[in-house]
Every structure is written in structure tokens, then in C-alpha cells.
Motif scaffolding. Structure first.
Motif, PDB file in Angstrom:
ATOM      1  N   TYR A  13      -5.773   5.726   0.735  1.00  0.00           N
ATOM      2  CA  TYR A  13      -5.334   6.210  -0.577  1.00  0.00           C
ATOM      3  C   TYR A  13      -6.557   6.837  -1.205  1.00  0.00           C
ATOM      4  CZ  TYR A  13      -1.045   3.504  -0.196  1.00  0.00           C
ATOM      5  OH  TYR A  13       0.165   3.012   0.202  1.00  0.00           O
ATOM      6  N   CYS A  40      -3.085  -7.209   2.066  1.00  0.00           N
ATOM      7  CA  CYS A  40      -3.810  -6.891   3.302  1.00  0.00           C
ATOM      8  C   CYS A  40      -3.314  -5.598   3.933  1.00  0.00           C
ATOM      9  CB  CYS A  40      -3.685  -8.028   4.293  1.00  0.00           C
ATOM     10  SG  CYS A  40      -2.026  -8.211   4.950  1.00  0.00           S
ATOM     11  N   SER A  43       2.862  -4.274   3.964  1.00  0.00           N
ATOM     12  CA  SER A  43       3.950  -3.396   3.511  1.00  0.00           C
ATOM     13  C   SER A  43       3.613  -1.950   3.812  1.00  0.00           C
ATOM     14  CB  SER A  43       4.170  -3.546   2.013  1.00  0.00           C
ATOM     15  OG  SER A  43       4.514  -4.855   1.708  1.00  0.00           O
ATOM     16  N   GLU A 159       9.499  -8.728   3.514  1.00  0.00           N
ATOM     17  CA  GLU A 159       9.634 -10.004   2.799  1.00  0.00           C
ATOM     18  C   GLU A 159      11.051 -10.210   2.275  1.00  0.00           C
ATOM     19  OE1 GLU A 159       6.456 -11.424   0.700  1.00  0.00           O
ATOM     20  OE2 GLU A 159       5.025  -9.922   1.357  1.00  0.00           O
TER      21      GLU A 159
HETATM   22  N1  LIG Z   1      -0.038   3.857  -3.960  1.00  0.00           N
HETATM   23  C1  LIG Z   1      -1.187   3.187  -3.751  1.00  0.00           C
HETATM   24  N2  LIG Z   1      -2.362   3.696  -4.195  1.00  0.00           N
HETATM   25  C2  LIG Z   1      -3.520   3.046  -3.979  1.00  0.00           C
HETATM   26  N3  LIG Z   1      -3.632   1.866  -3.338  1.00  0.00           N
HETATM   27  C3  LIG Z   1      -2.503   1.310  -2.882  1.00  0.00           C
HETATM   28  C4  LIG Z   1      -1.219   1.938  -3.067  1.00  0.00           C
HETATM   29  N4  LIG Z   1      -0.284   1.145  -2.513  1.00  0.00           N
HETATM   30  C5  LIG Z   1      -0.941   0.081  -2.004  1.00  0.00           C
HETATM   31  N5  LIG Z   1      -2.270   0.171  -2.221  1.00  0.00           N
HETATM   32  C6  LIG Z   1      -3.290  -0.784  -1.806  1.00  0.00           C
HETATM   33  O1  LIG Z   1      -3.166  -0.981  -0.426  1.00  0.00           O
HETATM   34  C7  LIG Z   1      -3.399  -2.330  -0.094  1.00  0.00           C
HETATM   35  C8  LIG Z   1      -2.262  -2.859   0.731  1.00  0.00           C
HETATM   36  O2  LIG Z   1      -1.078  -2.882  -0.019  1.00  0.00           O
HETATM   37  P1  LIG Z   1       0.265  -3.473   0.560  1.00  0.00           P
HETATM   38  O3  LIG Z   1       1.325  -3.234  -0.421  1.00  0.00           O
HETATM   39  O4  LIG Z   1       0.479  -2.960   1.927  1.00  0.00           O
HETATM   40  O5  LIG Z   1      -0.069  -5.030   0.612  1.00  0.00           O
HETATM   41  P2  LIG Z   1       0.802  -6.206   1.201  1.00  0.00           P
HETATM   42  O6  LIG Z   1       0.073  -6.713   2.380  1.00  0.00           O
HETATM   43  O7  LIG Z   1       2.205  -5.749   1.412  1.00  0.00           O
HETATM   44  O8  LIG Z   1       0.740  -7.286   0.045  1.00  0.00           O
HETATM   45  P3  LIG Z   1       1.910  -8.192  -0.565  1.00  0.00           P
HETATM   46  O9  LIG Z   1       2.029  -9.375   0.324  1.00  0.00           O
HETATM   47  O10 LIG Z   1       1.372  -8.561  -1.904  1.00  0.00           O
HETATM   48  O11 LIG Z   1       3.150  -7.374  -0.635  1.00  0.00           O
HETATM   49  C9  LIG Z   1      -3.584  -3.081  -1.410  1.00  0.00           C
HETATM   50  O12 LIG Z   1      -4.945  -3.352  -1.576  1.00  0.00           O
HETATM   51  C10 LIG Z   1      -3.091  -2.128  -2.448  1.00  0.00           C
HETATM   52  O13 LIG Z   1      -3.837  -2.245  -3.621  1.00  0.00           O
END
Ligand SMILES: Nc1ncnc2c1ncn2[C@@H]1O[C@H](COP(=O)(O)OP(=O)(O)OP(=O)(O)O)[C@@H](O)[C@H]1O
Ligand SMILES: [Mg+2]
Lengths: 359, 293
Positions: A13, A40, A43, A159
Motif C-alpha cells: 500500500y 498480519c 484478509s 472469518e
Molecule cells: N487499504 C489499505 N491501505 C493501507 N494499509 C492497509 C489497507 N488495508 C489493509 N492495510 C494494512 O495491511 C495489513 C494487513 O491487513 P489485513 O486486513 O490483511 O489484516 P488481517 O490479517 O486480515 O487482520 P484481521 O485479523 O484484523 O482481519 C494491516 O497492517 C493493515 O493496516
């Protein structure tokens, strides 16, 4: 049904890279769980497979076809969202039929498929209801139904059970497992719940901070964690970690200034000498030493009775970390007692303290 | 036993609601009742004395063909304004919902027209379309189309529709955008996976889900077109040419303040008031049906 190949996937990003080269080969009909702590990148990875997120580099292929630039609708996948994302203005039937209608199925065919799915998921009575008239578990099933009717090559789950209460979650977990056995569709399932991961997955991908730490069947990850992170993440209560300095001959481990314990099998055989390591021992792998003198001296802080087992919390001399021990049966142990603990060598995991990797 | 002191009345609550009540009475109840009263008076031509005539003003009004055609004209005008401003605002909001870069500028620019007073808005459009000075009429002349809204009734109508629409777009845009942004993103994504392209997603998911907003705006726009366009009409056409742009609210103003038929004008305004009340009731009746995500 299809094989999903993920090669060197990264995601950035702007300046920040959140996934640093993930590689996985998911075979046809496999149920794979992507697990890791919040933030991490689980998603993000799933959404890249779905086509909802651009791929910064690397390739994803489904059934032998690179899908990097394909629209979500052309990837032949279906996804269950955490909040289910049911269309609130449509009945359950219409929710399930929507995708089929867009794919120009005949009215008759749509009816047959929706009713089949509804039967499978016990939704037959609810077909005319709107999503707001359903319970959480029912909504979850409708979301599943919406995926099933399309008979896609791959199911993606983000999830899907996290909005349900504990009891329903266990029940839906079983149903998911059963459903997968029946349909045998390649499934990729994201969760941060390690119990869910262990019980559902044929294989797990443990992600930490954008790196895939380890990939393998649940039992293998549990028995042979590749890193301190995986070891600590899987299993409940969590594994105990004890840092130690291994002596030059590999026969003793210095736990603190005045505690030195002999190592059963000299570690020099494995080439470990004069090294800072972390021992990892699961709470259930400790046992009480029958000899008074050998073992780790644990000063008991408190004990809890969990019916079938007893949890003992205590500290090793010169170390402030709380150690958890789970002993089968009921033990009456008062605080401040010193217990001598041992563990079988195959249950002691040794990690390099510098890299965090298994030795 | 409940102590009396618990119920000791304090003047504070009354004081707190007093300003609102005063404003309502002074600016709504009193003038409204005045209008109702006046609508039953017949004033003599010199405004020296008046006579109470019950509903004769209304009877006169309903048997007046000019009033009837004004009514029709207003319906056409309002429908055009409501339809145009709603659809243009919807289009702009759908675009803004997608735009990522420069969103703020885009939105701010779209919101500005709302801050412009009706008369000023009317004047701007009048200048742009002025038959001799206006830039647009100059270009129209260039491509062989003669624009003169001072002579051509249809052109005059088009011009006030344009000005009134332009001014209302911002308001609609804001509500539409807010409505669209309240829709969870995952719904749109689910539809995308289900196989719907952007246009399909808009018509089958987004549009049905913002229908309460659309309905609310529709009522608001009709109210706006019926009543708040007085300034625009006054600035642009003054109801002309030959009454081609005389809408109900302008007729109230014209008959009352220019023609000095106070009784008839009051009767018209009472009818307008009834229309607003009906619209408001409909509004409250149906706006309750909220969407749940
Ligand atoms: N649109 C975005 N712009 C900038 N950073 C992002 C964006 N979407 C996600 N991130 C960052 O990417 C990283 C991973 O996000 P992700 O949503 O994949 O986490 P996750 O493992 O699914 O967490 P959770 O269990 O909380 O859903 C995070 O640090 C988040 O801040
Ligand atoms: Mg997530």
C-alpha cells in the motif's frame, strides 16, 4: 474444483509492503486455513485471490490459469464475508439466485439449484425471508448458500464464524467440515482463531507480519513448529518459552546465573554448543520428576482445577516469566511449593534465539 | 411516600423551549393564521376597507382557468426540476463514490452552488443566457439556434428549470453520497464476485438500498421547486413572457404584491400550504422504513 497456485505474492500500500512474498500450492479439493494474528495480512491475501485487491507482484493461478488481471466475476470463485454481506433488500431466495441470474441460468435451473442448496443448509423454510429476519447462524448459512449454488472452483472464507457466539461457532465449524467433505471444493479459509484453524484445515498457512512462517498439516505444525512464532501461536494454553545458554560441551543448559540443568541428550550431537537458545515446552508435556534432584525447579505461584486437569502457574529461579504446567488429574499443590519438572526430549523444542527458527 | 419537593416546578424548562415556541408562533403560526383569515376577505380596490366573504375567494380561484393552467405549469416545472436535479446528483454521487484522488476538491466544488442565494443563482443564469450579452446564447447563435427567453416561453421555462436544477443538485448530491457511503463495501464486493458489473451493481444493489434517501429527496425537491424557486423566477423571467413561467408561488407573489389582490393571493398561499403539509405527512409516513444492513 481446482488447484490454486500462489507464487511470490507481495502487496504494497503505497510505500509499505504488507505481504512479502507468499508461496503456496493448494491442491484440488483441499481445505486450507490461513491463520495469523490481527493485521498480519490474511484478509489482504484472500482478497487478492478473490480479485478485490490488486496484486503488487507475483502470480496467482486458479486451475492452471493466471488470474492476476481477471475481474472477480471471471475467476469462478465465491466468497463468504465476515459480515456475510447479504443483500438486505432481497429475500433469501433472491440472495442465492442473484449470482445465477447474472450468469443467465434459466428460471427452472435457478429454482432447482437454490432449493438443493437450501435443503443442504436447512434453509428451506426461510427462503422467503429477508436477511434482517434471520438469526446470525441462519445468515451465515445463507451466505454459504449463496456460494454453493454457483458451484465455483474455489470457496473463500474471511472469518465467517467470528460474529457468532461460542457455541454456534463450534456447531458451524462442524457443519463447514461436513459440507466440505460432501462438496470437495477447494477452500481457502482465513481466521485468527487457532482452534478453528487446527480443527478445520487440511493444511495451515501461518502468517506473521506478512511472511508465511510455516505451511503444513495441523499436527505437523503442532509437533514441529518451525519458529518460535508458530510454536507460541498454535496450542492453548500457549507453549512455555525458556531462554538458556548451552555449554561448550552441549551437556548442560544455563537457565539463569545459578540454575544449570543437565541436558538429557548432549546437544553437541546436533551441533549445538555455546549458543543462546529458547526452549519451548507445551504445558501438557511437563511431568513431575520422580527423582527429587533432577529437573526444572518450579516455584508454584498458584494452581487452578479444570476438572480433568490441573493448571499450575509458577516461576523458575532467576526468571520472571510465568510458566504454565498442565497435569492430568487433580493435584493439591499449595503456593510456594517447589516442583521438579521434566519433559521428554521429543517434546522439547529448541529455537535459535537470534533467528527464532527451530534448530 | 413521594415527597412533594421532587415535583417542584421550575421555570427553567419553559424558558429553554420558549425561544423555539416564540419563533414558531411569530414566523409560522401567526402568519399562517393571518393568511387563512385574509383568504376570506375581499378588499376594496383602494385597500380602505374589507369585507368577510367566507370561501368565495377559493370558489373564484377554482373556477379560474388561469389558475388551473398555472397549477399544471407548476407540476411540469417541479417534475422537471426534481427529476433532473435528482438524476444529475445521483450520477455525480455515484462518480464521487468511486473517485479516490481529489475527492475533497470534487465534493467541495459540487457543494458550492447550494450556498448561492436563489436570486443570485437566477441572475448568474440570466447573464449566461442573456439574448444579447450572454455567452451561451452567443454560441447558440453561432450554431444557428436563436435563443431569446424573453420572447420564447419554452426557452424561458427551460432556463428557470436549468437554474433551479443547478441550485438543487448540491443538496441532493450530499444526501446521495452520504447514503451510498453508508452501504457496506462488502455488499458491493459480494455483488462483484456474484458477477455484476458496475452498472448492474448500481441498479440492483446501490439504487434499491438508497431508495429511502431518494424518496426523501424527491419530496424535498418538489417542495423546493414549488416554493423556494420564487427568487429564481423573479430574477430570471418575472413569470414571463406572457406568464409562460408563472408558477404557483410566483402567482401568489404577483397577485398579492403587484396586483394587490390580497384575498385571492392569500387563498392561493393557503392552498400551497396545504400541499406542503400533505407532502410532509407523506414524508413522515414513509421515511420510517429504513434499510438495515
Ligand atoms: N487499504 C489499505 N491501505 C493501507 N494499509 C492497509 C489497507 N488495508 C489493509 N492495510 C494494512 O495491511 C495489513 C494487513 O491487513 P489485513 O486486513 O490483511 O489484516 P488481517 O490479517 O486480515 O487482520 P484481521 O485479523 O484484523 O482481519 C494491516 O497492517 C493493515 O493496516
Ligand atoms: Mg481480516
Amino acid at each position: 474444483m481446482a488447484r490454486v497456485l500462489i507464487e511470490n505474492i507481495t502487496k504494497s500500500y503505497g510505500e509499505t509492503e504488507v505481504l512479502h512474498g507468499i508461496n503456496t500450492d493448494i491442491s484440488d479439493g483441499e481445505f486450507i486455513v490461513i491463520v495469523g494474528p490481527s493485521g498480519c495480512g490474511k484478509s489482504t491475501l484472500l482478497r487478492m485471490i478473490a480479485g478485490l485487491e490488486d496484486i503488487s507482484s507475483g502470480t496467482i493461478s486458479i486451475d492452471g490459469r493466471v488470474v492476476n488481471t481477471l475481474e472477480p466475476k471471471d475467476r469462478d470463485i465465491a466468497m463468504v464475508f465476515q459480515n456475510y454481506a447479504l443483500y438486505p433488500h432481497m429475500t433469501v431466495f433472491k440472495n442465492m439466485a442473484y449470482g445465477l441470474k447474472l450468469r443467465k441460468f434459466s428460471k427452472k435451473n435457478i429454482k432447482i439449484r437454490v432449493h438443493q442448496a437450501a435443503k443442504l443448509l436447512q434453509l428451506e423454510e426461510l427462503l422467503e425471508r429477508k436477511p434482517r429476519q434471520l438469526s446470525g447462524g441462519q445468515r451465515q448459512r445463507v451466505a454459504m448458500g449463496r456460494c454453493i449454488v454457483r458451484e465455483p472452483k474455489v470457496f473463500l472464507f474471511d472469518e465467517p464464524l467470528s460474529n457468532l457466539d461460542a457455541k454456534l461457532r463450534v456447531q458451524m465449524r462442524l457443519e463447514l467440515r461436513k459440507l466440505h467433505k460432501r462438496l470437495k471444493v477447494t477452500s481457502i479459509y482465513v481466521t485468527h482463531d487457532q482452534v478453528e484453524a487446527m480443527t478445520l484445515g487440511d493444511r495451515l498457512v501461518v502468517i506473521n507480519d506478512g511472511y508465511a512462517e510455516q505451511i503444513g498439516p495441523p499436527l505437523e505444525l503442532y509437533e514441529k513448529p518451525a519458529s518460535i512464532f508458530v510454536a507460541g501461536f498454535l496450542g492453548s494454553p500457549a507453549m512455555n518459552f525458556i531462554s538458556a545458554q548451552i555449554s561448550a560441551d552441549g551437556k548442560t543448559a544455563q537457565l539463569s546465573e545459578d540454575v544449570k540443568v543437565p541436558v538429557a541428550n548432549p546437544l553437541s550431537k546436533q551441533g549445538i554448543t555455546e549458543k543462546k537458545v529458547t526452549f519451548g515446552i507445551r504445558p501438557e508435556h511437563f511431568s513431575l520428576s520422580d527423582k527429587e534432584k533432577t529437573g526444572l525447579p518450579l516455584r508454584v505461584d498458584h494452581a487452578e482445577f479444570h476438572g480433568a486437569s490441573t493448571m499450575i502457574y509458577g516461576r523458575l529461579p532467576g526468571n520472571d516469566e510465568l510458566i504454565t504446567v498442565r497435569l492430568p488429574h487433580i493435584h493439591h499443590i499449595s503456593p510456594e511449593t517447589v516442583l521438579m519438572l521434566t519433559a521428554l526430549p521429543e517434546h522439547i523444542h529448541i529455537f535459535d534465539q537470534k533467528t527464532g527458527k527451530r534448530i | 411516600m413521594i415527597k412533594r419537593t421532587h415535583f417542584k416546578s421550575s421555570p427553567l424548562p419553559y424558558l429553554l423551549v420558549a425561544p423555539q415556541i416564540l419563533i414558531t408562533v411569530a414566523f409560522f403560526i401567526w402568519p399562517a393564521s393571518q393568511a387563512v383569515y385574509q383568504s376570506m376577505l375581499l378588499e376594496d380596490p383602494f385597500g380602505l376597507k374589507s369585507e368577510f366573504i367566507w370561501f368565495e375567494n377559493y370558489v373564484l380561484l377554482f373556477s379560474d382557468e388561469i389558475y388551473f393552467s398555472t397549477f399544471l405549469r407548476t407540476v411540469v416545472f417541479s417534475s422537471l426540476v426534481a427529476f433532473l436535479s435528482l438524476s444529475i446528483a445521483l450520477l455525480l454521487a455515484a462518480t464521487a463514490d468511486h473517485v479516490v484522488r481529489g475527492t475533497r476538491t470534487y465534493r467541495t466544488l459540487l457543494i458550492w452552488p447550494y450556498a448561492v442565494a436563489p436570486v443570485v443563482a437566477g441572475t448568474i443564469w440570466m447573464f449566461i443566457f442573456d439574448p444579447t450579452l450572454g455567452i451561451v446564447s452567443y454560441f447558440l447563435h453561432g450554431i444557428g439556434y436563436e435563443w431569446n427567453h424573453r420572447l420564447n416561453g419554452n426557452q424561458a421555462m427551460a432556463l428557470i428549470v436549468l437554474a433551479a436544477t443547478w441550485k438543487q443538485i448540491s443538496y441532493n448530491f450530499l444526501f446521495f453520497l452520504a447514503g451510498m457511503q453508508a452501504i457496506p463495501k462488502s455488499l458491493i464486493e459480494a455483488a462483484a464476485i456474484d458477477g455484476a458489473g458496475p452498472a448492474r451493481r448500481f441498479w440492483t444493489i446501490i439504487f434499491p438500498l438508497i431508495s429511502p434517501t431518494t424518496f426523501f429527496l424527491m419530496v424535498m425537491n418538489i417542495v423546493y421547486a414549488f416554493f423556494e424557486t420564487l427568487g429564481i423566477v423573479h430574477a430570471v423571467t418575472k413569470g414571463g413572457p406572457a406568464k409562460a413561467t408563472e408558477i404557483l408561488v410566483y402567482k401568489v407573489f404577483n397577485d398579492g404584491f403587484i396586483g394587490l389582490d390580497l384575498g385571492g393571493s392569500a387563498a392561493q398561499s393557503v392552498i400551497l400550504m396545504l400541499i406542503v403539509i400533505t407532502l410532509t405527512v407523506i414524508q413522515f409516513r414513509y421515511i420510517e422504513r429504513k434499510v438495515e444492513y
